[in-house]
Every structure is written in structure tokens, then in C-alpha cells.
Design a protein around this motif. Structure first.
Motif, short mmCIF file in Angstrom:
data_model
loop_
_atom_site.label_atom_id
_atom_site.label_comp_id
_atom_site.label_asym_id
_atom_site.label_seq_id
_atom_site.Cartn_x
_atom_site.Cartn_y
_atom_site.Cartn_z
N ARG A 144 0.83 -1.21 0.00
CA ARG A 144 0.00 0.00 0.00
C ARG A 144 0.86 1.26 0.00
N ALA A 145 0.35 2.28 -0.65
CA ALA A 145 0.92 3.62 -0.59
C ALA A 145 -0.16 4.56 -0.09
N VAL A 146 0.12 5.24 1.01
CA VAL A 146 -0.86 6.17 1.57
C VAL A 146 -0.22 7.55 1.71
N PRO A 147 -1.00 8.59 1.46
CA PRO A 147 -0.43 9.94 1.57
C PRO A 147 -0.29 10.34 3.04
N GLY A 148 0.73 11.14 3.31
CA GLY A 148 0.96 11.66 4.65
C GLY A 148 1.40 13.11 4.58
N ALA A 149 1.66 13.67 5.73
CA ALA A 149 2.04 15.08 5.79
C ALA A 149 3.36 15.34 5.08
N ASP A 150 4.28 14.35 5.09
CA ASP A 150 5.60 14.54 4.48
C ASP A 150 5.75 13.74 3.19
N GLY A 151 4.64 13.44 2.53
CA GLY A 151 4.70 12.68 1.28
C GLY A 151 3.97 11.36 1.41
N SER A 192 13.61 2.10 7.70
CA SER A 192 12.26 1.55 7.55
C SER A 192 12.21 0.40 6.54
N VAL A 193 13.33 0.14 5.89
CA VAL A 193 13.42 -0.91 4.87
C VAL A 193 14.20 -2.08 5.46
N THR A 194 13.58 -3.25 5.50
CA THR A 194 14.23 -4.45 6.03
C THR A 194 14.55 -5.40 4.90
N ASP A 215 8.14 -0.61 5.75
CA ASP A 215 7.35 -0.31 6.94
C ASP A 215 7.24 1.20 7.10
N ASP A 216 6.20 1.77 6.48
CA ASP A 216 5.97 3.21 6.54
C ASP A 216 7.14 3.96 5.92
N THR A 217 7.61 3.48 4.78
CA THR A 217 8.78 4.04 4.10
C THR A 217 8.38 5.26 3.29
N VAL A 218 9.11 6.34 3.46
CA VAL A 218 8.84 7.57 2.71
C VAL A 218 9.15 7.35 1.23
N ALA A 219 8.25 7.83 0.37
CA ALA A 219 8.42 7.63 -1.07
C ALA A 219 7.79 8.78 -1.83
#
Length: 600
Positions: A144-151, A192-194, A215-219
Motif C-alpha cells: 500500500r501507498a498512503v499519503p501523509g504530511a511529508d509525502g 524503515s526498509v528491512t 514499513d511506513d517508508t517515505v516515497a
């Protein structure tokens, strides 16, 4: 040039290697024995060949993939050179092109700049597509990709990822915000990347094929967040030409090793290359090597001018090159016998590695589905748009173009009817075997038309795929005619002559594979006959077989002379061919010959 002097991709490429910097330095380094030893040691230890990678980076390999300098010609020429030596090395570097293609196609200037900076700092990129539960059905992925405050933030697991544990830039396919749309996203490896455990694969033992947990990785989205399916479709239209070039390198490497072994192995009083059965395996491997290279080179130069509009040629290359390369390696295996299965002799790695390319960037069934769609279009009406040779000539005479530019081209797909092309080539070359290919295609198209009317086409996927496979292999033969027959080259806008071994290999390929394909079309016809009244009477099968068979005797003789010649004579395998007069009145000699040499 002969196979003793250069691999087939390089021999058939319209551009000399010295125009493709930094490839000459990279190829020279790979050709050194110590590089080969270290690559074999890495495979044996199942560890990436970091020392060889470091040396290639010091020689400028990053420029091949850097968005500022990448071209399809450089990428695919390097693919062929790498795969000739090591499948592990080839895919470890080659995945950079696959992963960065979405950025070439739809990335922002800032994303391209960042990718180039990472590459120049000795970093690498990986493409995160596959999830174990969903396999090749990417529409069902769960990441999944979800939008957040920082991207955007990515969450999910990917497996069987080339470079999954080590590469820095991560281009991931994800479901957008829990909906049905897919997006491609650019992330960088951080806490956040394993990296998940590596998979023990049969081929490419030294490559990093592992899993990745996000795991909640910024992209950042590449293009619009919901455009992932479209960008991926364009990506694969381009990348599949590169897989064909990997297969070409594998075929050339196998041929070189098998020929060297046959010339040096003496167990009956003379080298085994003089044994008829061994020589026949080598004739076949040489013919397959040329077929694979021709389809791969053609796809490369069409990408270089048409971008994604070359999708038919790249589908042909991906399917036919991988299939025929596997056959080429099998022919070499028959020459080496049991030694082909012993790790210490080196050929065993070739047997394993070639198996990867057929499932890389899509299995053969995915490609056959695309090809059967095109086959149906070819049969739906009379040929339109001519034979395409003006466009092909332009492609072959155009120098390397920036991949960032050609990847963004949106022009009409280039897929001229192969029956029209075969007819043009038959008239130009005067070869009955090429005319037989045109007849064979018309027969195939008639069968497809009957299958559509009877309902068999819709109901029987296996029948459709069998027909599509014939189409792909005929396309490879036509590409070889264009690149190696003297008058075929004139038709395709190419100067000069191909090497004499390549011309002989074409003759053997037409005689051998043409007969094989005729038998397969006859089998399709027999299978279809149970569905209803027969269609129009096809050309007599024995007439086609006679046209193909006429090519084999002179081709065998020329190939045998090359294989058994003394080392100093191997660039001249047979009697001189007459020069070919081009439309402008100039006289073209075989590659590597002067006019005086041609008259000897």
C-alpha cells in the motif's frame, strides 16, 4: 568478423563498439582471464562479485544507466557483453536499467538528478514488483501507498527482488491509498526498509535475489500516483528488448566455449570438431546465436528511435531470444557431454543462467498472450502501412539517442505485417527460402482466420499460443535476413556485408528452422481440421521443405570450413562471395574483406 573475433550482438550491431564509450573499456576488462576467475568464484560462493563490480564502476559503468547519458544501444550492448561472461553479473547491473525506466518515462527532473547522483556514488537501483501470493498478477498486489504530511508512505513485502537486500534506490509498485489504482513510487533504503533472507535460485547463484519489507517508508510518486499500470506497461515494452540482449550474450558465450572445447578435445585421434554429430550441434548453435542476436539488435535500434512504439519487436525479442538461447546452450551442452554438468568446467553455470531470462520481466506465457493478440490483428485484413523498411532503415542508421527522450515518445506502434516484409525480402534477396517464409506466414494467417470463424481461436488458448510462437520465430528469421543477407542489408538500409560465418549461419538457420516451423504450421492445420471443412489448399509442404533444404548443404560446408580451419584462417571460412551492388552504385564487400581479398 567471425565468432572467434567478436560475439554475435557486436558483429551484427550497425554501430562499431568504439562509438559506444565506455563499453570498450568495460568489455576489455571482462575479457581478461582474472575477471572470469573471480566471477566463477563468486558463483561458487553464492556471493555477489563485488570486486568485479567495483572495477567496472571505476571504468565508468554508471554512465550506461545515468538518466543524463543512458541510451538503449549502450544498455543493451552492455547486457549482451555481461551475459556472455556471467548471468549473475549481468542481472546485478542490468536491473539498474529496469528499475530506472519508470524515471526515464515519467520521473521529474529532480528524480532523474537524484538517480544519477546515486549511480555516480556507486549506488544501484532495484525494481520492487513481485509478491509471493500474487506472482505475475500485479493487479492483485497488497503493498500500500498512503499519503501523509511529508509525502507518501509505503507498507508491504516484496519477494524475489533482484538487488532486494543491497540496492539503494527502490522503485516499488503499490496500491494507491487502499483503492484499485496502482502507482510506482521512488524510495531510498533507510531504517524503515528491512532486507529479508536471500532466495537460493538455480540460475545466477551470485546475484542478490531476496525480499524487502517496507514499513511506513517515505516515497515519491513517479508520475501521477495512479498512473503506475500505464507507466509499468511502457517500462516493460522497453525492458523486454534488453532481456533479448541478455539472451544473446548467453548464446554467444555458450557457443564460444563449445567451439573452443570441440577444437581442443582429442579423444579419437583428432579434435572432436571433425566428428559429424559434434559439428552439427555447433552448426545449430552458430545459427541460433545469429538468430538471437539479430532479433535483439533489431529490437534495440527500434527502441532507440521509436521508444515504446517498438513493443512488438521487443515482445518478439523477449520470447524468441530466450527460447532460442536456451536451445543454443543445449546444443553446446551436447558438445561438452558430461563436462557441461561439472561445475569446475564452467559450462554448468551457462546451463543454469540461461533459464532465468525466459521468466525475467514476464514469463513466456505473458509474451505469447501479447503476440497472439498481434497475430490476430495481422490476419484481420490486408496488410496496411507497407513493409516498414523505410522506418527500419532510419532506425538502423540513427546513432544512440537519449533514453529519457525516446522513452517519452508517443508514436504509432510499429508492427508492419511480416508477410509483406517477407515478400519484400524474398524479391530483394532472390532466395527461395525467404519466399517460403512468406508463404508459410500466409498459410498461418489463413489458419488463424479459420480458427476465428470456427470459434477455436477464442476457446483454445494453447492453439493461439502455438501460432504466436511460430510468428515470433519467423520474425527472428526475418531479422537475421535483414542483418546478414547481403541484399537484405541493402533493403534495411545497411552498408557493407555481414561476416561470412554469419551469412553461412543464416543459410543454416533458414534451412533448419524454416523446416521446423513448416512442420509446426502443418500440425496446427491438422489440429484445426477436426473443427470443420478445410480452407483453401495451402502451398505443398514438400515445396516449402525443398526451398528450405536447399540452404543447408552450402551453409554446412562453409561452417565446417570455419570450425576446422587453422587458427590463422578462421576469418575466411569459405570461397569468396560476389560483391553486392547497392542502389547508389557502390560495391559492398563482406565485412573484413578488401576488394582484392574478395577476388582470391
Amino acid at each position: 568478423m567471425t565468432p572467434d573475433e567478436a560475439p554475435a550482438w557486436r558483429r551484427l550491431c550497425p554501430l562499431p563498439m568504439d562509438r559506444l564509450a565506455p563499453l570498450p573499456a568495460l568489455v576489455d576488462h571482462l575479457d581478461r582471464p582474472q575477471a572470469g576467475r573471480r566471477l566463477a568464484e563468486a558463483d561458487a560462493a553464492r556471493t555477489p562479485p563485488d570486486d568485479v563490480l567495483a572495477e567496472l564502476r571505476s571504468l565508468g559503468v554508471a554512465a550506461v544507466y545515468d538518466p543524463d547519458t543512458a541510451t538503449a544501444v549502450h544498455v543493451n550492448a552492455l547486457n549482451a557483453a555481461l551475459a556472455r561472461h556471467s548471468g549473475s553479473l549481468a542481472i546485478t547491473l542490468g536491473v539498474n536499467a529496469l528499475a530506472l525506466l519508470p524515471i526515464y518515462i515519467a520521473g521529474t527532473p529532480q528524480q532523474r538528478d537524484r538517480a544519477g547522483a546515486v549511480l555516480r556514488a556507486d549506488g544501484s537501483a532495484a525494481m520492487l514488483l513481485t509478491e509471493l501470493e500474487h506472482g505475475s498478477n500485479l493487479a492483485r498486489i497488497a503493498t500500500r501507498a498512503v499519503p501523509g504530511a511529508d509525502g507518501w508512505r509505503l507498507t508491504g513485502e516484496k519477494h524475489l527482488i533482484n538487488g532486494g537486500a543491497r540496492h539503494d534506490l527502490l522503485v516499488a509498485l503499490a496500491r494507491v491509498d487502499g483503492g484499485t489504482d496502482l502507482g510506482l513510487f521512488l524510495a531510498e533504503r533507510d531504517d524503515s526498509v528491512t532486507a529479508l533472507p536471500a532466495w537460493r535460485t538455480l540460475p545466477t547463484a551470485a546475484a542478490d535475489i531476496s525480499g524487502v519489507r517496507l514499513d511506513d517508508t517515505v516515497a515519491q510518486p513517479i508520475g501521477a500516483p495512479g498512473d503506475g499500470a500505464g507507466v509499468l506497461r511502457l517500462t516493460l515494452a522497453l525492458s523486454r528488448g534488453g532481456i533479448g540482449s541478455l539472451a544473446s550474450g548467453a548464446a554467444s558465450g555458450a557457443l564460444a566455449q563449445a567451439v573452443a572445447y570441440a577444437r581442443g578435445r582429442d579423444v579419437y585421434g583428432e579434435p572432436i570438431v571433425h566428428l559429424g554429430a559434434i559439428a552439427e550441434h555447433l552448426f545449430r548453435a552458430t545459427a541460433l546465436d545469429v538468430l538471437v542476436a539479430a532479433a535483439a539488435v533489431k529490437a534495440t535500434f527500434l527502441i532507440n528511435t521509436l521508444g515504446p512504439a517498438a513493443a512488438h519487436a521487443t515482445a518478439v525479442a523477449k520470447y524468441a531470444c530466450c527460447l532460442l538461447a536456451e536451445e543454443a546452450v543445449a546444443e553446446g551442452r551436447a558438445v561438452l557431454g558430461s563436462r557441461a554438468l561439472v561445475e569446475e568446467f564452467g559450462y554448468a553455470a551457462r546451463v543454469r543462467d540461461v533459464l532465468l531470462y525466459g521468466v525475467f520481466d514476464g514469463t513466456s506465457h505473458i509474451l505469447l498472450d501479447q503476440l497472439q493478440w498481434r497475430l490476430e490483428r495481422f490476419t484481420a485484413g490486408p496488410p496496411q502501412g507497407g513493409d516498414g523498411y523505410r522506418t527500419l532503415a532510419e532506425a538502423y542508421t540513427t546513432g544512440p539517442q537519449p533514453l529519457v527522450q525516446v522513452a517519452r515518445l508517443r508514436v504509432r506502434p510499429f508492427a508492419p505485417n511480416p508477410a509483406a516484409r517477407a515478400a519484400t525480402l524474398a524479391e530483394a534477396t532472390g532466395r527461395p527460402a525467404v519466399g517460403a517464409l512468406a508463404t508459410l506466414l500466409r498459410h498461418l494467417f489463413d489458419l488463424v482466420g479459420r480458427a476465428r470463424r470456427s470459434g477455436r481461436w477464442t476457446a483454445d488458448q494453447a492453439w493461439r499460443f502455438a501460432g504466436a510462437g511460430v510468428l515470433a520465430e519467423v520474425e527472428a528469421l526475418l531479422a537475421a535476413v535483414e542483418l546478414t543477407d547481403p541484399r537484405g542489408r541493402v533493403t534495411a538500409g545497411l552498408p557493407g556485408r555481414a561476416g561470412e560465418v554469419d551469412e553461412a549461419a543464416l543459410g543454416y538457420a533458414l534451412g533448419w528452422r524454416g523446416a521446423v516451423l513448416a512442420a509446426r504450421v502443418d500440425e496446427l492445420a491438422a489440429d484445426l481440421a477436426a473443427d470443420g471443412p478445410p480452407g483453401p489448399e495451402p502451398a505443398r509442404a514438400d515445396d516449402l521443405l525443398a526451398a528450405f533444404a536447399a540452404e543447408r548443404a552450402p551453409a554446412r560446408a562453409a561452417l565446417r570450413r570455419w570450425l576446422t580451419a587453422a587458427p590463422g584462417d578462421r576469418s575466411r571460412p569459405g570461397p569468396a562471395e560476389p560483391p553486392v551492388t547497392a542502389p547508389n552504385g557502390s560495391v559492398d564487400q563482406p565485412a573484413g574483406r578488401s576488394a582484392a581479398g574478395a577476388s582470391r
